[in-house]
Design a protein around this motif. Structure first.
Motif, PDB file in Angstrom:
ATOM      1  N   ALA A   1       1.031  -1.401   0.388  1.00 12.79           N
ATOM      2  CA  ALA A   1      -0.063   0.210  -0.146  1.00 12.79           C
ATOM      3  C   ALA A   1       0.925   1.710  -0.263  1.00 12.79           C
ATOM      4  CB  ALA A   1      -0.766   0.111   1.469  1.00 12.79           C
ATOM      5  N   ASN A   2       1.607   1.289   0.822  1.00 16.01           N
ATOM      6  CA  ASN A   2       2.796   2.522   0.801  1.00 16.01           C
ATOM      7  C   ASN A   2       4.118   2.378   0.295  1.00 16.01           C
ATOM      8  OD1 ASN A   2       1.222   3.496   2.744  1.00 16.01           O
ATOM      9  ND2 ASN A   2       1.384   2.665   4.454  1.00 16.01           N
ATOM     10  N   HIS A   3       4.329   1.903  -1.099  1.00 16.70           N
ATOM     11  CA  HIS A   3       5.740   1.315  -2.086  1.00 16.70           C
ATOM     12  C   HIS A   3       5.851   3.050  -2.299  1.00 16.70           C
ATOM     13  CE1 HIS A   3       7.201   0.576  -5.542  1.00 16.70           C
ATOM     14  NE2 HIS A   3       6.196   1.487  -6.904  1.00 16.70           N
ATOM     15  N   SER A   4       4.887   3.642  -2.383  1.00 14.24           N
ATOM     16  CA  SER A   4       5.446   5.583  -3.143  1.00 14.24           C
ATOM     17  C   SER A   4       6.238   6.240  -1.204  1.00 14.24           C
ATOM     18  CB  SER A   4       4.354   6.134  -3.933  1.00 14.24           C
ATOM     19  OG  SER A   4       3.509   5.284  -4.677  1.00 14.24           O
ATOM     20  N   PHE A   5       5.827   5.336  -0.478  1.00 14.66           N
ATOM     21  CA  PHE A   5       6.139   6.696   0.505  1.00 14.66           C
ATOM     22  C   PHE A   5       7.730   5.675   1.245  1.00 14.66           C
ATOM     23  CE2 PHE A   5       1.509   6.676   0.035  1.00 14.66           C
ATOM     24  CZ  PHE A   5       1.798   7.221  -0.524  1.00 14.66           C
ATOM     25  N   MET A   6       8.592   5.579   0.503  1.00 16.40           N
ATOM     26  CA  MET A   6      10.011   4.885   1.051  1.00 16.40           C
ATOM     27  C   MET A   6      10.931   4.967  -0.382  1.00 16.40           C
ATOM     28  SD  MET A   6       9.406   0.785   0.552  1.00 16.40           S
ATOM     29  CE  MET A   6      11.677  -0.201   0.926  1.00 16.40           C
ATOM     30  N   PRO A   7      11.120   6.921  -0.204  1.00 13.32           N
ATOM     31  CA  PRO A   7      12.731   7.215  -0.601  1.00 13.32           C
ATOM     32  C   PRO A   7      13.343   6.932   0.228  1.00 13.32           C
ATOM     33  CG  PRO A   7      11.452   8.343   0.392  1.00 13.32           C
ATOM     34  CD  PRO A   7      10.678   7.348   1.079  1.00 13.32           C
ATOM     35  N   ILE A   8      14.692   6.963  -1.034  1.00  7.85           N
ATOM     36  CA  ILE A   8      16.370   6.785  -0.685  1.00  7.85           C
ATOM     37  C   ILE A   8      16.942   7.663  -0.738  1.00  7.85           C
ATOM     38  CG2 ILE A   8      18.503   5.053  -1.755  1.00  7.85           C
ATOM     39  CD1 ILE A   8      16.015   3.717  -2.442  1.00  7.85           C
ATOM     40  N   VAL A   9      17.330   8.378   0.195  1.00  6.18           N
ATOM     41  CA  VAL A   9      18.103   9.246  -0.223  1.00  6.18           C
ATOM     42  C   VAL A   9      19.779   9.540  -0.071  1.00  6.18           C
ATOM     43  CG1 VAL A   9      18.839  12.088   0.384  1.00  6.18           C
ATOM     44  CG2 VAL A   9      16.809  11.244   0.891  1.00  6.18           C
ATOM     45  N   VAL A  10      20.939   9.322  -0.727  1.00 13.16           N
ATOM     46  CA  VAL A  10      21.873   9.440  -0.902  1.00 13.16           C
ATOM     47  C   VAL A  10      22.940  10.222  -1.030  1.00 13.16           C
ATOM     48  CG1 VAL A  10      24.324   8.384  -2.223  1.00 13.16           C
ATOM     49  CG2 VAL A  10      21.886   7.091  -2.241  1.00 13.16           C
ATOM     50  N   GLU A  11      23.445  11.237   0.607  1.00 10.77           N
ATOM     51  CA  GLU A  11      24.470  12.156   0.454  1.00 10.77           C
ATOM     52  C   GLU A  11      25.789  12.177   0.585  1.00 10.77           C
ATOM     53  OE1 GLU A  11      25.181  16.304   2.690  1.00 10.77           O
ATOM     54  OE2 GLU A  11      23.510  14.395   3.620  1.00 10.77           O
ATOM     55  N   ALA A  12      26.225  12.152  -1.188  1.00 12.44           N
ATOM     56  CA  ALA A  12      27.562  12.515  -1.207  1.00 12.44           C
ATOM     57  C   ALA A  12      28.362  13.678  -0.611  1.00 12.44           C
ATOM     58  CB  ALA A  12      28.364  11.857  -2.306  1.00 12.44           C
TER      59      ALA A  12
END
Length: 230
Positions: A202-213
């Motif tokens: 249901a919440n597939h759209s709400f698990m983002p990934i943020v990579v900070e280099a």
């Protein structure tokens, strides 16, 4: 970061993504030339009243249109195979991070440190500050040093997920009970966004990934602060 009405791919932030962009342009040019040739032939056949007997029945032209597509396929296949092997190459990584997919968040564990790990949840819209992106920002970013080979071990705890960051040219399925690995090198400092790319509920759209280099010195300071907080 993609923007509205963008026609091309995101700017590359890793050597592999640069190779993928070049291959995309290479293949697109071949497709464009073939499409132009076919359109010209169709237009010529429809508009002209002349008939050439050498086109209707000619062994030479049959040889040409049999060999030419094979040559074109080779011109596409060889660069594709080269990039495929480059993407699987993992040489002496400086840092290993385990990314675990959950419904519906990611957890990261820096396996080279004794106790450095955290969960990464999407920030609700009401908690965003000016400049942050809706549905893409997280409360904890995955911080990595610039220009260092990073190995990512990807798995899942419940259902299928997929860890994907387009700007880095990385996409790896997270399968429960299986440990997949991939690698990348960030070629410049920055913040790179991705999302789960496997429908996982249901919440597939709400698990983002943020990579900070960040530069290595900043990464060491960040890791020290995280270990102190732990």
């Amino acid at each position: 970061m993609a923007h509205p009405s963008q026609l091309g791919l995101q700017d590359a932030a890793s050597p592999v993504m640069e190779e993928l962009l070049h291959f995309h342009d290479h293949a697109l040019m071949i497709v464009f030339l073939i499409s132009t040739l076919v359109l010209y032939i169709i237009a010529a056949m429809v508009t002209t009243k002349l008939t050439n007997k050498y086109i209707l029945d000619s062994q030479e032209i049959e040889i040409i249109w049999t060999i030419l597509p094979a040559v074109i396929l080779i011109l596409i296949a060889l660069p594709s195979l080269r990039i495929l092997y480059l993407m699987d190459e993992i040489n002496d990584p400086h840092l290993t991070i385990k990314a675990m997919g959950h419904q519906w968040y990611w957890s990261y564990e820096y396996t080279d440190y004794e106790d450095l790990g955290f969960d990464s949840y999407m920030l609700p819209t009401q908690d965003l500050t000016p400049g942050q992106f809706r549905l893409l920002e997280t409360d904890h970013r995955m911080v990595v040093p610039v220009e260092s080979p990073i190995r990512i071990l990807v798995s899942a705890e419940d259902v299928l997920h997929s860890w994907a960051v387009p700007a880095l040219g990385v996409k790896m399925d997270a399968v429960p009970g299986r440990l997949n690995q991939t690698a990348f090198i960030t070629s410049r400092p920055g913040v790179f966004y991705g999302q789960c790319s496997e429908i996982c509920g249901a919440n597939h759209s709400f698990m983002p990934i943020v990579v900070e280099a960040v530069p290595l010195e900043h990464f060491e300071n960040w890791s020290s602060l995280m270990l102190e907080d732990a």
